[in-house]
Structure formats: structure tokens, C-alpha cells
Scaffold this active site. Structure first.
Site, PDB file in Angstrom:
ATOM      1  N   HIS A 258      -7.526 -34.910 -28.531  1.00 54.83           N
ATOM      2  CA  HIS A 258      -6.529 -33.963 -29.041  1.00 54.83           C
ATOM      3  C   HIS A 258      -5.131 -34.506 -28.746  1.00 54.83           C
ATOM      4  O   HIS A 258      -4.800 -34.793 -27.598  1.00 54.83           O
ATOM      5  CB  HIS A 258      -6.776 -32.627 -28.336  1.00 54.83           C
ATOM      6  CG  HIS A 258      -5.957 -31.489 -28.824  1.00 54.83           C
ATOM      7  ND1 HIS A 258      -4.693 -31.236 -28.355  1.00 54.83           N
ATOM      8  CD2 HIS A 258      -6.228 -30.504 -29.718  1.00 54.83           C
ATOM      9  CE1 HIS A 258      -4.226 -30.136 -28.947  1.00 54.83           C
ATOM     10  NE2 HIS A 258      -5.137 -29.680 -29.774  1.00 54.83           N
ATOM     11  N   GLU A 310      -7.908 -31.993 -34.158  1.00 58.88           N
ATOM     12  CA  GLU A 310      -6.443 -32.129 -34.043  1.00 58.88           C
ATOM     13  C   GLU A 310      -6.052 -33.382 -33.284  1.00 58.88           C
ATOM     14  O   GLU A 310      -5.254 -33.337 -32.358  1.00 58.88           O
ATOM     15  CB  GLU A 310      -5.848 -30.907 -33.346  1.00 58.88           C
ATOM     16  CG  GLU A 310      -6.139 -29.601 -34.056  1.00 58.88           C
ATOM     17  CD  GLU A 310      -5.396 -28.441 -33.424  1.00 58.88           C
ATOM     18  OE1 GLU A 310      -5.591 -28.204 -32.220  1.00 58.88           O
ATOM     19  OE2 GLU A 310      -4.617 -27.780 -34.128  1.00 58.88           O
ATOM     20  N   GLU A 326       0.507 -33.038 -36.237  1.00 60.98           N
ATOM     21  CA  GLU A 326       1.004 -31.707 -35.863  1.00 60.98           C
ATOM     22  C   GLU A 326       2.422 -31.787 -35.296  1.00 60.98           C
ATOM     23  O   GLU A 326       2.747 -32.707 -34.540  1.00 60.98           O
ATOM     24  CB  GLU A 326       0.060 -31.088 -34.824  1.00 60.98           C
ATOM     25  CG  GLU A 326       0.466 -29.668 -34.446  1.00 60.98           C
ATOM     26  CD  GLU A 326      -0.395 -29.089 -33.321  1.00 60.98           C
ATOM     27  OE1 GLU A 326      -1.537 -29.537 -33.129  1.00 60.98           O
ATOM     28  OE2 GLU A 326       0.108 -28.172 -32.643  1.00 60.98           O
ATOM     29  N   CYS A 394       1.826 -22.311 -32.021  1.00 60.94           N
ATOM     30  CA  CYS A 394       2.370 -23.203 -30.984  1.00 60.94           C
ATOM     31  C   CYS A 394       3.631 -23.929 -31.458  1.00 60.94           C
ATOM     32  O   CYS A 394       4.564 -24.154 -30.682  1.00 60.94           O
ATOM     33  CB  CYS A 394       1.315 -24.217 -30.563  1.00 60.94           C
ATOM     34  SG  CYS A 394       0.496 -25.037 -31.940  1.00 60.94           S
TER      35      CYS A 394
HETATM   36 ZN   LIG Z   1       1.690 -26.816 -32.616  1.00 59.32          ZN
END
Ligand SMILES: [Zn+2]
Length: 621
Positions: A258, A310, A326, A394
């Protein structure tokens, strides 16, 4: 060792970053706070304070959004005070104080819904992750003179150390973050025990037996509800790579798992290596960094190429259309780069930091800071647009804290040297009394004027980063010796007296980038960069989509006018567009109809400004 300047030493931030900061203060922070209230994130704290049970709303880690917002709001209030933000800060502080349990525990999901699950599912629960963000918010407020939350932070750490530690239970958080927060708490309070706790957590990660792996030995006992949905469980066994727990960090050499977890963990490990002068840890981090930046990072600085877990996949696997990248992972990379620079002041880390901040991070927000990308693809076929918020939110408050504290990333100092990582329009005072003001239109233009004012003769070094993309650099400081070059910086070692101005010019020309042939996606394609900014082609209609275009690079790329006053210049390039929309699906022996066209390129970070569109960074030639 350089460190950032306390935000209170700044008198102003203007220009490019001033725009983002004032948009955040007047719009973005209020917009985010409204989302925090409407989605029950604040209510969770209020319900704990009211003694309710079973009422938790949203994801288990939602407390962290309140803390991250609070940290961002605290920074923002220094230079851009806003009464509505002030009122929301007050609400947040009161709610947090009221929700903390007697023993310092604070995690609203467990307090409201699962009181007997406390510290039982470290692999998923994010208890310490959230407390880490709480600590960072408390530090931000404390630095601004509001120390009301510091006892909350210290008590929360006490709650952790009542259970975990070298002579107690082994364990940290499945999602790193508490480690960075503990180092910051050490820096804030001077108490070594916080750094030592973080060192211990860093050293425990990847050891066997792994406390995270052991939780899977007895899932129901450890409140692991659905094994099939666990990213840490693959092929019927524990998959430690997901949370960088497959082997001790000192034995790791490749970036896996991740991406946000990885970069948060390595930011902390970098602080640990510097603090303990730990060469083994440093050399592992150097190898992981090299693997990341040389083989697994997008040209925008985005990291973590797949949405599956992710995270990272394999070397050179950098798909454009399905790039995950991300926003939080970009922010985490900037944080790691900052810590790398502080440990070893060379420009290598800043080159990466600048790349990700001006491209892969800022693409995550609209110019007015009220809509956001979670993932940042390098190609679009008209099917994605920024959103006002997310269920898992987030990214928006993470963007807010980065924008509001951008000075930490651009300017650093130690007892001998002021480091300017990239020109940022601002005014600040150094601890030795020197007053510095920087005027610049960076990143739109390569010039900057750095004025240093000394009330008494003061010897100090000014180190200016020479960007990796600049072919020619001119610096003029009347009366000074020529600059010395050190680790990528132009260094002026001067006795400053009165008022003197260093004029800087980084030559900015459109640069054409190609990628390693192993990046199969980019074969036969180029990307265009101007200064630190990566450009893209964008169209609202499919018939003009950049996917239909071949660049014609026989003519120079021209600088075009900005799309708004004070905005980034556009770039104009010749291209050949395939235009035949009326023909059949397949056709024998037909030459495609090609139209010569002038193509306008815009900064990648500004794409999607009018909603769903066709976009490409890597353009066919
Ligand atoms: Zn985020």
C-alpha cells in the site's frame, strides 16, 4: 541538520501558493468542515461525549479526517485568519476533549460500537493511525499558542504505552502514521521517550513473529470479520507486503504494498535513521527510494500504480489510463522527500518533492480547493471528474494540510544555512534576525528576487537549489563572490549587511521527456514539461480527443498566453489529428484522414477544470 521554519516566522505567502492558501482559507476549509459535520464525523465525537452507544457513522478511520482538517486549519489561521474557520476549530477542540476516555483512549468506532474490541485488531482498526493524526493536530495548534489539546495528545500516548512497548505487548498500527507523529512530538516537547517509542515500532516492523500476522491465527478472537476482504490475506496466508511487514525494514530493498502506508512508514524510518545515525537503516531506505524513484514513479511524481490494494506492482508498470496514484500517496512521498532532504541536504530529494507537489499532488484539487481527485490518472477518456468529498475522505484534508504548510517544503534552515528548495513568494524572519523576502512568479516563470535585510552584519549561507530541469541558471548578487556549488545548490556564503538582492533566473524552455522502453505504455510517446510543470492535452469532446493526435515536433513548441490573469502559460504545439468520423468500423486499404492542427497544452494539475474530459500526458509522436 536543516528543519522547516516555524510558520509564525512568516509574514506573508503570496503568488502561486498565496492563491491556493487564500482559496483554502476562504472556501476549501469551510467546505471540508461542512462535509465533516454532514457526514457524521464530528457527531461521532459528540456521541461518545454524550455516552451513546451503537451510533458510529462512516468508516472506522473517520476520526482522522477531523484531526487532519484541524491540523490544516491551525496552519491556515496563521497567515489567512478566517472567523468561520476559527469557530469550527473551536467546535473540533471541544468535541475532541470531551470524547477522550479517562485512560487517554480515543477512537470513536470502538468507543461507540465495539468497546470490547479495543487494541484487538491492530492490522485493520487504525486506532494508532488516528491518534497519530490527533498528535499532529495538537502540535500544529500548540505551535500557534493554543496548547489546550497537548494534554490530550500526551494522554493518548500514555494510553498506548500502558499496553505497548519493549517490555509489554509488541504491536503498532497496520497503517503507519503514529511513528511520524511520535517523532514530531519528540521535537515539540524535547522528550526522548516519544522518539524511542517510534524507534521501537520501526524496529519491530517485519520481525517474526509478527503481531499483525498472529491476529490471523485466530481471526474471530481478534475481531477480523471477513478474511476474504482483507488485503493482508492472500492465497490463504498472511500477505505482509501490503503493510510493509514482510521483512524488517533494514532488509527491504523494493517498494511494495500500500503506497500511503509505505511512504508514511519510510518518512518515519528516515527520521529514525537520522536520529540514531543508523547506517543500516539509511542504506535500506536509500535502496527503497532508488527503486521507487527510478522504476515505479510516474512523471507527475504520482506513486502506487494500481487501485488493487492501492499500491505498487512491478518495476516499470506505470499504466496511464488506470493509474491510481492516490493524492495521499503523492503527499506521503513529499513528506518522505522532505525528511530525506533534512537528513542529507542534497537536491536529489527536492527534485522529487517539487515534481510531485507541482503535479501529482496539486492535480488532486480544483483551483478553488473545493473538489478533489482521489486517484490521479495520466489519461482520461471522459469518464472521471473531481468530487466534493468521498466516503473514504483521506485525500481532501491531507491536501489542505500540505497547502497550508507549503513553506515547510520550500524553505529550510539550520544554524549556518538558509536552504531555498524552490522559489516561493513570501516574507519571513530567520532566528538570527535576517529578514528575507522572495518575489517570484514561479512556477510560471523562472525568475526570482531574493532580498536579504540585515540590521547588523550577519554571516550566513544562502543555498539555492538548482532544479534538475534547468539547463541554464543565472544568479546575480552584487558585491558577492561567485556562488559555490554544493550537492546541487548554489551557495552564497556572505556577511549580510543592509539590504541586498539576489536575482535568479532559471532558464525555462519546454522540455520533451521520453521514458524507459520498459514502460510499454509510453512507447512512441513523449511528455512535455515547462519548468517544474508537466503539461497535458485536454479536450471536452471526443472528436478532438488527444488520443487521436500525433505531435509534430518538427516545429518548436511555443509559449502561449495564460488562460487566466496570473495563471500558467499554455504551450502550443503542432499536431496531426485523425478526423474521419463518418466511415465504417473497418475498411480495407484506406489512408486515415489526417488534419494538421495547433494543439494547446495546459498544466496537468489544472486538467478537468470544466468537468469530464479527454486528457493525455504521454502524447504519441
Ligand atoms: Zn487519500
Amino acid at each position: 541538520m536543516p528543519s522547516s521554519l516555524p510558520l509564525k516566522q512568516f509574514r506573508s505567502v503570496g503568488g502561486f501558493w498565496g492563491h491556493y492558501q487564500s482559496a483554502l482559507a476562504s472556501k476549501g476549509l469551510i467546505h471540508q468542515w461542512n462535509q465533516i459535520v454532514e457526514t457524521g464525523r464530528l457527531q461521532n465525537f459528540l456521541d461518545v461525549a454524550d455516552g451513546k452507544s451503537g451510533t458510529h457513522q462512516g468508516y472506522r478511520f473517520n476520526d482522522s479526517d477531523v484531526y487532519k482538517w484541524l491540523e490544516a486549519a491551525a496552519y491556515s489561521q496563521v497567515l489567512n485568519p478566517n472567523a468561520a474557520v476559527e469557530a469550527a476549530i473551536e467546535q473540533a477542540i471541544q468535541a475532541i476533549i470531551a470524547a477522550q476516555a479517562q485512560d487517554g483512549y480515543l477512537f470513536t468506532l470502538i468507543q461507540l460500537n465495539k468497546p470490547d474490541w479495543k487494541w484487538r485488531n491492530l492490522v485493520h482498526m487504525h486506532e494508532m493511525y488516528c491518534l497519530g493524526h490527533l498528535i499532529e493536530a495538537c502540535i500544529a495548534l500548540n505551535q500557534l499558542g493554543d496548547s489546550r489539546l497537548m494534554p490530550v495528545a500526551l494522554k493518548a500516548v500514555e494510553c498506548i504505552t500502558n499496553t505497548f512497548g519493549p517490555d509489554k505487548r509488541v504491536g503498532s498500527c497496520g497503517h503507519p502514521e503514529i511513528e511520524v507523529a511520535l517523532y514530531r512530538l519528540w521535537q515539540e516537547t524535547g522528550q526522548k521517550k516519544y522518539a524511542e517509542l517510534a524507534d521501537w515500532m520501526i524496529d519491530c516492523r517485519g520481525q517474526r513473529p509478527s503481531p499483525f500476522e498472529e491476529e490471523f491465527n485466530n481471526p474471530s478472537e481478534n475481531c477480523i470479520v471477513d478474511l476474504d476482504r482483507c488485503c493482508e490475506w492472500k492465497g490463504g496466508k498472511y500477505y505482509g507486503e501490503y503493510l510493509q511487514d514482510d521483512k524488517p525494514i533494514r532488509e527491504q530493498d523494493t517498494i511494495v504494498g500500500h503506497s500511503v502506508r509505505a511512504a508514511y512508514l519510510y518518512s518515519a524510518a528516515q527520521l529514525s535513521a537520522a536520529r540514531r545515525k543508523d547506517q543500516n537503516l539509511q542504506s535500506a531506505l536509500d535502496q527503497i527510494w532508488a527503486n521507487l524513484t527510478e522504476k515505479r514513479m510516474y512523471v507527475t511524481g504520482g506513486i502506487g500504480s494500481t487501485g488493487d490494494g492501492e499500491g505498487f506492482t512491478a518495476d516499470y508498470d506505470l499504466p496511464n489510463l488506470n493509474a491510481y496514484a492516490e493524492t495521499c500517496a503523492g503527499i506521503a512521498l513529499a513528506m518522505w522527500a522532505r525528511r530525506s532532504f533534512e537528513s542529507n541536504p542534497s537536491t536529489d530529494a527536492i527534485d522529487v518533492l517539487e515534481k510531485v507537489i507541482f503535479n501529482g499532488i496539486l492535480s488532486g484539487t480544483s483551483l478553488d480547493t473545493t473538489s478533489y481527485f482521489y486517484d490521479n490518472p495520466l489519461e482520461s477518456r471522459g469518464n472521471t471528474e473531481r468530487q466534493p468529498w468521498f466516503g473514504c475522505a483521506c485525500c481532501p484534508p491531507n491536501l489542505a494540510r500540505l497547502i497550508a504548510s507549503i513553506t515547510d517544503y520550500a524553505i529550510q534552515s539550520d544554524t549556518k544555512t538558509l536552504y531555498i528548495g524552490f522559489p516561493l513568494e513570501c516574507e519571513f524572519m530567520l532566528a538570527n534576525g535576517l529578514e528575507v523576502s522572495i518575489k517570484t512568479q514561479y512556477p510560471h516563470k523562472g525568475e526570482a528576487e531574493i532580498k536579504v535585510k540585515a540590521l547588523k552584519p550577519t554571516r550566513y549561507r544562502l543555498a539555492l537549489r538548482i532544479p534538475d530541469w534547468a539547463e541554464e541558471v543565472t544568479t546575480t548578487l552584487p558585491g558577492a563572490q561567485p556562488a559555490e556549488y554544493e550537492e546541487g545548490f548554489a551557495v552564497f556564503d556572505e556577511v549580510w549587511e543592509g539590504e541586498r538582492t539576489l536575482a535568479v533566473e532559471f532558464e525555462m524552455e519546454p522540455r520533451i521527456l521520453s521514458s524507459h522502453p520498459k514502460v510499454l505504455e509510453n512507447l512512441g510517446r513523449v511528455a512535455i514539461q515547462y519548468g517544474p510543470t508537466i503539461y497535458c492535452a485536454e479536450s471536452l469532446s471526443e472528436s478532438d480527443a488527444p488520443q487521436r493526435i500525433n505531435l509534430d515536433l518538427s516545429e518548436d513548441i511555443q509559449l502561449g498566453s495564460a488562460r487566466s490573469k496570473g495563471g500558467a502559460p499554455t504551450l502550443e504545439v503542432q499536431a496531426l489529428r485523425q478526423s474521419d468520423d463518418d466511415g465504417p468500423l473497418y475498411e480495407y486499404d484506406q489512408e486515415p484522414k489526417i488534419v494538421q492542427t495547433a494543439l494547446k497544452l495546459i498544466p496537468y494539475r489544472e486538467w478537468n477544470g470544466s468537468g469530464k474530459s479527454y486528457m493525455q500526458v504521454w502524447l504519441r509522436v
